[in-house]
Design an enzyme around this catalytic site. Structure first.
Site, PDB file in Angstrom:
ATOM      1  N   SER A  86       0.812  -1.227   0.000  1.00 12.90           N
ATOM      2  CA  SER A  86       0.000   0.000   0.000  1.00 12.90           C
ATOM      3  C   SER A  86       0.837   1.264   0.000  1.00 12.90           C
ATOM      4  O   SER A  86       0.299   2.361   0.123  1.00 12.90           O
ATOM      5  CB  SER A  86      -0.927   0.001   1.213  1.00 12.90           C
ATOM      6  OG  SER A  86      -0.160   0.155   2.381  1.00 12.90           O
ATOM      7  N   THR A 203      -1.762   2.632   3.948  1.00 11.83           N
ATOM      8  CA  THR A 203      -1.070   3.914   3.912  1.00 11.83           C
ATOM      9  C   THR A 203      -0.317   4.090   5.219  1.00 11.83           C
ATOM     10  O   THR A 203      -0.787   3.646   6.266  1.00 11.83           O
ATOM     11  CB  THR A 203      -2.156   5.007   3.819  1.00 11.83           C
ATOM     12  OG1 THR A 203      -2.898   4.791   2.639  1.00 11.83           O
ATOM     13  CG2 THR A 203      -1.571   6.392   3.844  1.00 11.83           C
ATOM     14  N   THR A 221       1.488   6.915   0.491  1.00  9.12           N
ATOM     15  CA  THR A 221       0.621   5.803   0.067  1.00  9.12           C
ATOM     16  C   THR A 221       0.734   5.531  -1.434  1.00  9.12           C
ATOM     17  O   THR A 221       1.147   6.404  -2.202  1.00  9.12           O
ATOM     18  CB  THR A 221      -0.857   6.152   0.371  1.00  9.12           C
ATOM     19  OG1 THR A 221      -1.671   5.003   0.199  1.00  9.12           O
ATOM     20  CG2 THR A 221      -1.381   7.250  -0.534  1.00  9.12           C
ATOM     21  N   ARG A 231      -6.524   9.162  -9.967  1.00  9.36           N
ATOM     22  CA  ARG A 231      -7.239   9.343  -8.686  1.00  9.36           C
ATOM     23  C   ARG A 231      -6.221   9.746  -7.612  1.00  9.36           C
ATOM     24  O   ARG A 231      -5.167   9.135  -7.460  1.00  9.36           O
ATOM     25  CB  ARG A 231      -7.929   8.049  -8.292  1.00  9.36           C
ATOM     26  CG  ARG A 231      -8.661   8.093  -6.936  1.00  9.36           C
ATOM     27  CD  ARG A 231      -7.816   7.574  -5.791  1.00  9.36           C
ATOM     28  NE  ARG A 231      -8.560   7.513  -4.524  1.00  9.36           N
ATOM     29  CZ  ARG A 231      -8.000   7.233  -3.355  1.00  9.36           C
ATOM     30  NH1 ARG A 231      -6.708   6.993  -3.274  1.00  9.36           N
ATOM     31  NH2 ARG A 231      -8.720   7.203  -2.257  1.00  9.36           N
ATOM     32  N   ASP A 234      -6.451  11.083   0.013  1.00  9.58           N
ATOM     33  CA  ASP A 234      -6.297  12.127   1.030  1.00  9.58           C
ATOM     34  C   ASP A 234      -4.849  12.356   1.451  1.00  9.58           C
ATOM     35  O   ASP A 234      -4.514  13.420   1.969  1.00  9.58           O
ATOM     36  CB  ASP A 234      -7.126  11.779   2.272  1.00  9.58           C
ATOM     37  CG  ASP A 234      -6.757  10.414   2.853  1.00  9.58           C
ATOM     38  OD1 ASP A 234      -6.327   9.538   2.081  1.00  9.58           O
ATOM     39  OD2 ASP A 234      -6.889  10.242   4.073  1.00  9.58           O
ATOM     40  N   THR A 254      -5.260   7.266   7.720  1.00 10.14           N
ATOM     41  CA  THR A 254      -5.208   6.190   6.730  1.00 10.14           C
ATOM     42  C   THR A 254      -6.640   5.688   6.526  1.00 10.14           C
ATOM     43  O   THR A 254      -7.502   5.904   7.370  1.00 10.14           O
ATOM     44  CB  THR A 254      -4.317   5.017   7.195  1.00 10.14           C
ATOM     45  OG1 THR A 254      -4.879   4.438   8.378  1.00 10.14           O
ATOM     46  CG2 THR A 254      -2.891   5.475   7.495  1.00 10.14           C
ATOM     47  N   GLY A 255      -6.863   4.984   5.421  1.00  9.24           N
ATOM     48  CA  GLY A 255      -8.210   4.464   5.154  1.00  9.24           C
ATOM     49  C   GLY A 255      -8.850   5.178   3.971  1.00  9.24           C
ATOM     50  O   GLY A 255      -8.140   5.722   3.109  1.00  9.24           O
ATOM     51  N   GLY A 257      -9.846   7.548   1.624  1.00  7.65           N
ATOM     52  CA  GLY A 257      -9.439   8.933   1.442  1.00  7.65           C
ATOM     53  C   GLY A 257     -10.559   9.869   1.051  1.00  7.65           C
ATOM     54  O   GLY A 257     -10.578  11.030   1.461  1.00  7.65           O
TER      55      GLY A 257
HETATM   56  N1  GLY Z   1      -5.890   6.997   2.525  1.00  4.86           N
HETATM   57  C1  GLY Z   1      -5.255   6.598   1.348  1.00  4.86           C
HETATM   58  C2  GLY Z   1      -6.056   6.837   0.134  1.00  4.86           C
HETATM   59  O1  GLY Z   1      -7.254   7.015   0.205  1.00  4.86           O
HETATM   60  O2  GLY Z   1      -5.467   6.862  -0.929  1.00  4.86           O
END
Ligand code: GLY
Length: 356
Positions: A86, A203, A221, A231, A234, A254-255, A257
């Site tokens: 990741s 991430t 990330t 794309r 966040d 993390t998670g 975005g």
């Molecule tokens: N939090 C990482 C992403 O959404 O790319």
């Protein structure tokens, strides 16, 4: 049709998304961690995949490195690790099979930040983000421009797609639809494979405070697997994936975005800390707000009205107090308090009955 709803959801919505329907219960219990046993106030905290980063960053802080150099060197270990799918080298690619990386850094003493997004072929986007902050008048460079900037600063182009990541991408492509010329994969356990990667990795965010009380942070990330090319998540968005205010504290995420970008999550965590809430409570309050806003988009909630995605916040205030919280239970985070480097369970908003 070959792909179930949950499988499509899992890939579309990112980390832990597919498990949403299994969850029930809710917790808003918040305590936070006090400054017990800290050494000169130095603290490093990181996401659950960051235990090596916190160790390295604390070693550097003890040697007198500035907190930004400490956290970047820490996350470089994970960016360089082909086993973490990741982040950086070995990150899972977009739908065209191309690895695109996002990263941001922020430095408390100058309230300055830098970021790169959709950067290809450069292993350490966090280092390029630092140079954007230090060597330009800009805050964010993307795509080809970010690559040219990195090359101008001596970074070398590398193939970031490992053989393992390529095989995962190929399997995903082959099982996407029966209505094309690609035969289905020989074994169809892709969802389990990806789930194990995203649940054990993610991430990486890392935050530090040194003995002077100066704060810094980094988030890096490869973004969601099979994302639409271009794309941006966040992680490179200051205020979403990372925010640092030397007078208050630092936060990172993390998670999923998209949910974080739409709610300025890390900025919100820091603002709650400014209002006097402890780090853990600040993370929970931000998650609660995001969960409530998600109810406005039915595809983002389950039949109980709970957010159908995972999102984590990590926070460190200027007193050295730290905390973390996740939308769903089962997450953890790494902390080096100056003496001990260990994992802590994150607080959570919703209880996943499949986790302890
Ligand atoms: N939090 C990482 C992403 O959404 O790319």
């Amino acid at each position: 049709m070959k792909n179930s709803y949950s499988r499509r959801d899992f890939f579309k919505m990112g980390v832990g998304f597919g498990a949403g329907a299994l969850f029930s219960g809710m917790s808003l219990k918040a305590g936070g961690h006090k400054n017990d046993g800290f050494e000169n106030g130095m603290r490093i905290i990181a996401s659950g995949n960051g235990i090596r980063a916190t160790e390295k960053a604390m070693d550097l802080l003890r040697d007198g490195a500035d907190p930004l150099e400490a956290v970047i060197s820490g996350v470089n270990i994970v960016e360089n690790d082909p086993q973490d799918h990741s982040v950086g080298f070995g990150g899972l690619p977009n739908e065209l099979g191309v690895v695109e990386l996002d990263a941001s850094v922020m430095y408390g003493p100058t309230h300055n930040g830098g970021a790169v997004a959709s950067l290809q072929n450069i292993k350490n986007p966090s280092r390029v983000a630092r140079l954007v902050m230090e060597r330009t008048d800009h805050a964010l460079l993307v795509g080809e421009g970010a690559l040219q900037f990195a090359l101008a600063h001596g970074f070398k182009k590398e193939n970031l797609l490992t053989d393992e990541a390529r095989k995962i991408w190929l399997k995903k492509k082959e099982q996407l639809t029966d209505d094309d010329f690609w035969f289905p994969p020989k074994s169809d356990n892709l969802e389990d494979e990806i789930r194990s990667f995203v649940e054990t990795h993610g991430t990486i965010n890392c935050l530090a405070i040194n003995e002077k009380g100066d704060l810094a942070g980094v988030t890096t990330t490869s973004g969601f697997f099979f994302k639409i090319p271009g794309r941006v998540g966040d992680s490179p968005i200051i205020g979403a994936g990372l925010y640092v205010d030397n007078e208050v504290g630092a936060a990172g995420s993390t998670g999923r975005g998209e949910a974080n970008i739409l709610n300025c999550g890390s900025y919100s965590v820091v603002e709650f800390m400014r209002q006097g809430f402890g780090p853990e409570e600040a993370c929970l309050r931000t998650l609660k707000r995001i969960a409530e806003k998600s109810r406005l988009q039915p595809r983002l909630i389950d039949e109980e009205g709970k957010a159908r995605f995972q999102l984590n916040f990590y926070a460190l205030n200027r007193k050295g107090e730290f905390g973390a919280a996740a939308m769903w239970s089962g997450a953890n985070f790494a902390v080096h308090d100056g003496k001990v480097n260990k994992m802590h369970p994150s607080a959570y908003l919703f209880k996943d009955n499949n986790t302890k």
